[in-house]
Design a protein around this motif. Structure first.
Motif, PDB file in Angstrom:
ATOM      1  N   VAL A  24      17.755  99.632  94.566  1.00 15.69           N
ATOM      2  CA  VAL A  24      17.805  99.905  93.282  1.00 15.69           C
ATOM      3  C   VAL A  24      16.608 100.205  92.878  1.00 15.69           C
ATOM      4  N   PHE A  25      16.997 100.819  92.049  1.00 14.80           N
ATOM      5  CA  PHE A  25      15.848 101.856  91.164  1.00 14.80           C
ATOM      6  C   PHE A  25      15.709 101.278  90.056  1.00 14.80           C
ATOM      7  N   MET A  26      14.701 100.082  89.080  1.00 11.16           N
ATOM      8  CA  MET A  26      14.360 100.029  88.078  1.00 11.16           C
ATOM      9  C   MET A  26      13.361 100.471  87.013  1.00 11.16           C
ATOM     10  N   ILE A  27      13.945 101.130  85.910  1.00 14.05           N
ATOM     11  CA  ILE A  27      13.641 102.021  85.168  1.00 14.05           C
ATOM     12  C   ILE A  27      13.216 101.102  83.227  1.00 14.05           C
ATOM     13  N   THR A  28      12.013 100.559  83.175  1.00 15.64           N
ATOM     14  CA  THR A  28      11.980 100.197  81.724  1.00 15.64           C
ATOM     15  C   THR A  28      11.904 102.203  80.532  1.00 15.64           C
ATOM     16  N   GLY A  29      11.852 101.350  79.356  1.00 12.09           N
ATOM     17  CA  GLY A  29      11.941 102.731  78.185  1.00 12.09           C
ATOM     18  C   GLY A  29      12.459 104.101  79.378  1.00 12.09           C
ATOM     19  N   ALA A  30      13.312 103.442  79.276  1.00  9.32           N
ATOM     20  CA  ALA A  30      14.748 104.753  79.801  1.00  9.32           C
ATOM     21  C   ALA A  30      15.581 105.569  79.298  1.00  9.32           C
ATOM     22  N   ALA A  44      20.618 111.245  91.740  1.00 14.60           N
ATOM     23  CA  ALA A  44      20.556 112.120  92.534  1.00 14.60           C
ATOM     24  C   ALA A  44      19.769 112.030  94.058  1.00 14.60           C
ATOM     25  N   ALA A  45      18.864 111.048  93.862  1.00 17.52           N
ATOM     26  CA  ALA A  45      18.746 110.906  95.090  1.00 17.52           C
ATOM     27  C   ALA A  45      19.580 109.289  95.994  1.00 17.52           C
ATOM     28  N   GLY A  46      20.496 109.170  94.818  1.00 15.08           N
ATOM     29  CA  GLY A  46      21.236 108.038  95.872  1.00 15.08           C
ATOM     30  C   GLY A  46      21.105 106.366  95.380  1.00 15.08           C
ATOM     31  N   TYR A  47      20.064 106.603  94.568  1.00 10.36           N
ATOM     32  CA  TYR A  47      19.556 105.586  93.597  1.00 10.36           C
ATOM     33  C   TYR A  47      21.102 104.424  92.971  1.00 10.36           C
ATOM     34  N   ARG A  48      20.899 102.900  92.993  1.00 12.27           N
ATOM     35  CA  ARG A  48      21.649 102.890  91.764  1.00 12.27           C
ATOM     36  C   ARG A  48      20.308 102.296  91.067  1.00 12.27           C
ATOM     37  N   LEU A  49      20.988 102.558  89.206  1.00  9.38           N
ATOM     38  CA  LEU A  49      20.163 102.402  88.249  1.00  9.38           C
ATOM     39  C   LEU A  49      19.800 100.724  87.366  1.00  9.38           C
ATOM     40  N   VAL A  50      19.010 100.365  87.362  1.00  5.88           N
ATOM     41  CA  VAL A  50      18.730  99.401  86.562  1.00  5.88           C
ATOM     42  C   VAL A  50      17.861 100.252  84.679  1.00  5.88           C
ATOM     43  N   LEU A  51      18.557 100.374  84.348  1.00  6.26           N
ATOM     44  CA  LEU A  51      17.924 101.294  82.700  1.00  6.26           C
ATOM     45  C   LEU A  51      18.211 100.769  81.759  1.00  6.26           C
ATOM     46  N   THR A  52      16.739 100.159  81.308  1.00  3.30           N
ATOM     47  CA  THR A  52      16.163  99.435  79.821  1.00  3.30           C
ATOM     48  C   THR A  52      15.747  99.961  79.179  1.00  3.30           C
ATOM     49  N   SER A  53      15.614  99.846  77.559  1.00  3.79           N
ATOM     50  CA  SER A  53      15.692 100.171  76.483  1.00  3.79           C
ATOM     51  C   SER A  53      15.764  99.059  75.775  1.00  3.79           C
ATOM     52  N   ARG A  54      14.651  99.283  74.505  1.00  4.46           N
ATOM     53  CA  ARG A  54      14.720  97.851  73.031  1.00  4.46           C
ATOM     54  C   ARG A  54      16.277  97.754  72.485  1.00  4.46           C
ATOM     55  N   HIS A  55      17.176  99.643  72.449  1.00  7.56           N
ATOM     56  CA  HIS A  55      17.801 100.141  72.013  1.00  7.56           C
ATOM     57  C   HIS A  55      19.025 100.850  72.736  1.00  7.56           C
ATOM     58  N   PRO A  56      19.464  99.587  73.504  1.00 16.34           N
ATOM     59  CA  PRO A  56      20.521 100.242  74.628  1.00 16.34           C
ATOM     60  C   PRO A  56      21.840 100.938  73.883  1.00 16.34           C
ATOM     61  N   ASP A  70      29.474 100.963  88.241  1.00 15.87           N
ATOM     62  CA  ASP A  70      29.123 100.504  89.726  1.00 15.87           C
ATOM     63  C   ASP A  70      28.277 101.624  90.001  1.00 15.87           C
ATOM     64  N   ARG A  71      26.934 102.118  88.594  1.00 15.78           N
ATOM     65  CA  ARG A  71      26.098 102.887  90.175  1.00 15.78           C
ATOM     66  C   ARG A  71      24.928 102.547  89.049  1.00 15.78           C
ATOM     67  N   VAL A  72      25.077 101.938  87.640  1.00 13.38           N
ATOM     68  CA  VAL A  72      23.961 101.671  86.479  1.00 13.38           C
ATOM     69  C   VAL A  72      24.599 100.258  85.458  1.00 13.38           C
ATOM     70  N   TRP A  73      22.919 100.007  85.924  1.00 17.65           N
ATOM     71  CA  TRP A  73      23.259  98.772  84.675  1.00 17.65           C
ATOM     72  C   TRP A  73      22.493  99.252  83.748  1.00 17.65           C
ATOM     73  N   ALA A  74      22.912  99.313  82.515  1.00 17.13           N
ATOM     74  CA  ALA A  74      22.310  99.515  81.017  1.00 17.13           C
ATOM     75  C   ALA A  74      21.906  98.349  80.430  1.00 17.13           C
ATOM     76  N   ALA A  75      20.801  97.628  79.999  1.00 18.72           N
ATOM     77  CA  ALA A  75      20.625  96.355  78.751  1.00 18.72           C
ATOM     78  C   ALA A  75      19.351  96.881  78.259  1.00 18.72           C
ATOM     79  N   GLY A  76      19.710  95.903  77.140  1.00 21.09           N
ATOM     80  CA  GLY A  76      18.870  95.173  76.246  1.00 21.09           C
ATOM     81  C   GLY A  76      18.106  95.602  77.134  1.00 21.09           C
ATOM     82  N   CYS A  77      16.288  95.175  76.498  1.00 19.01           N
ATOM     83  CA  CYS A  77      14.985  94.714  76.889  1.00 19.01           C
ATOM     84  C   CYS A  77      13.992  94.790  76.511  1.00 19.01           C
TER      85      CYS A  77
END
Length: 254
Positions: A24-30, A44-56, A70-77
């Motif tokens: 799992v790869f978490m990125i803020t400001g994504a 592309a490298a096979g990670y599941r992603l947790v993507l955050t933004s102030r504007h989800p 099932d591969r990307v968790w998008a969250a307002g944060c």
């Protein structure tokens, strides 16, 4: 405040899937720039992603393109809000089993001057300071328990501006702080197995470029993203502590 509509929809969907195994790869400001480019490469490298933004809402198209719920968790944060980061980190580890890479990338920039009225007025400076300093500090603290359990990797976005003097430039000062932050976190992590990388990009082609610098040589966001993937793809015995990357032709003090 966490945009609960987006975050909780993701939680409901993902809790029923509970895909285990892929890191799992978490990125803020994504939502754009370096964060979005790194997300593309990590997917592309096979990670599941947790993507955050102030504007989800800005993450919807990116998340769909990179694999869906099932591969990307998008969250307002908001990275300046400790409780939002702590809540998100605990739920991600609970639902997906681990957090393996954290890219503390969210940042802000405004033009400042201490001797003139050019740039943003002082009351507008505080959000940049909080985002650029408290943001990565809170992100590191919120995710460190999970990273220690996974012997994972923390990457922080500093800047080439955090290495030299920039007259009147408060943004540069915040990135000096990130340089120190990365070194201090690594010093505390040496017995934990967690690796810490400070990424220091030069001028990068994002929406944050000052108008006075638009004609200068620039990196593409993907150039910086590849540096992130280089650091996190090293063997666990290798800790890449700093990466300074500038576009060809950028002056040494820019």
């Amino acid at each position: 405040m966490i945009q609960s509509g987006v975050a909780l929809i993701s939680l409901t969907t993902l809790s029923s899937v509970r895909v285990m195994g892929d890191p799992v790869f978490m990125i803020t400001g994504a939502s754009r720039g370096i964060g979005a480019a790194t997300a593309e490469l990590a997917a592309a490298a096979g990670y599941r992603l947790v993507l955050t933004s102030r504007h989800p809402e800005d993450l919807v198209n990116l998340g769909t393109r990179l694999g869906g719920p099932d591969r990307v968790w998008a969250a307002g944060c908001d990275v300046t809000a400790w409780h939002e980061l702590a809540f998100l980190a605990s739920r991600v580890e609970e639902e997906w089993g681990s957090i393996d890479v954290v890219f503390a990338n969210a940042g802000s920039s405004v033009v400042t001057s201490f001797t003139t009225d050019q740039g943003a007025p002082p009351p507008d400076w505080s959000d940049m300071v909080l985002t650029n300093i408290c943001g990565p500090a809170y992100t590191a603290r919120a995710t460190m328990p999970a990273l220690m359990r996974s012997t994972g990797h923390l990457v922080l976005t500093g800047s080439a501006a955090g290495r030299g003097t920039r007259p009147g430039n408060l943004y540069s000062a915040t990135k000096w702080a990130v340089t120190a932050l990365a070194q201090n976190i690594r010093a505390e992590c040496t017995e934990t197995g967690v690796r810490v990388t400070l990424l220091q990009p030069g001028l990068t082609d994002t929406t944050a470029i000052p108008k006075t610098r638009t004609t200068e040589p620039k990196l593409a966001p993907a150039d910086v993203g590849r540096a992130v993937l280089y650091a996190v793809s090293q063997p666990t015995t290798v800790d890449v502590n700093e990466i300074l990357i500038r576009p060809t032709g950028q002056g040494p003090y820019r």
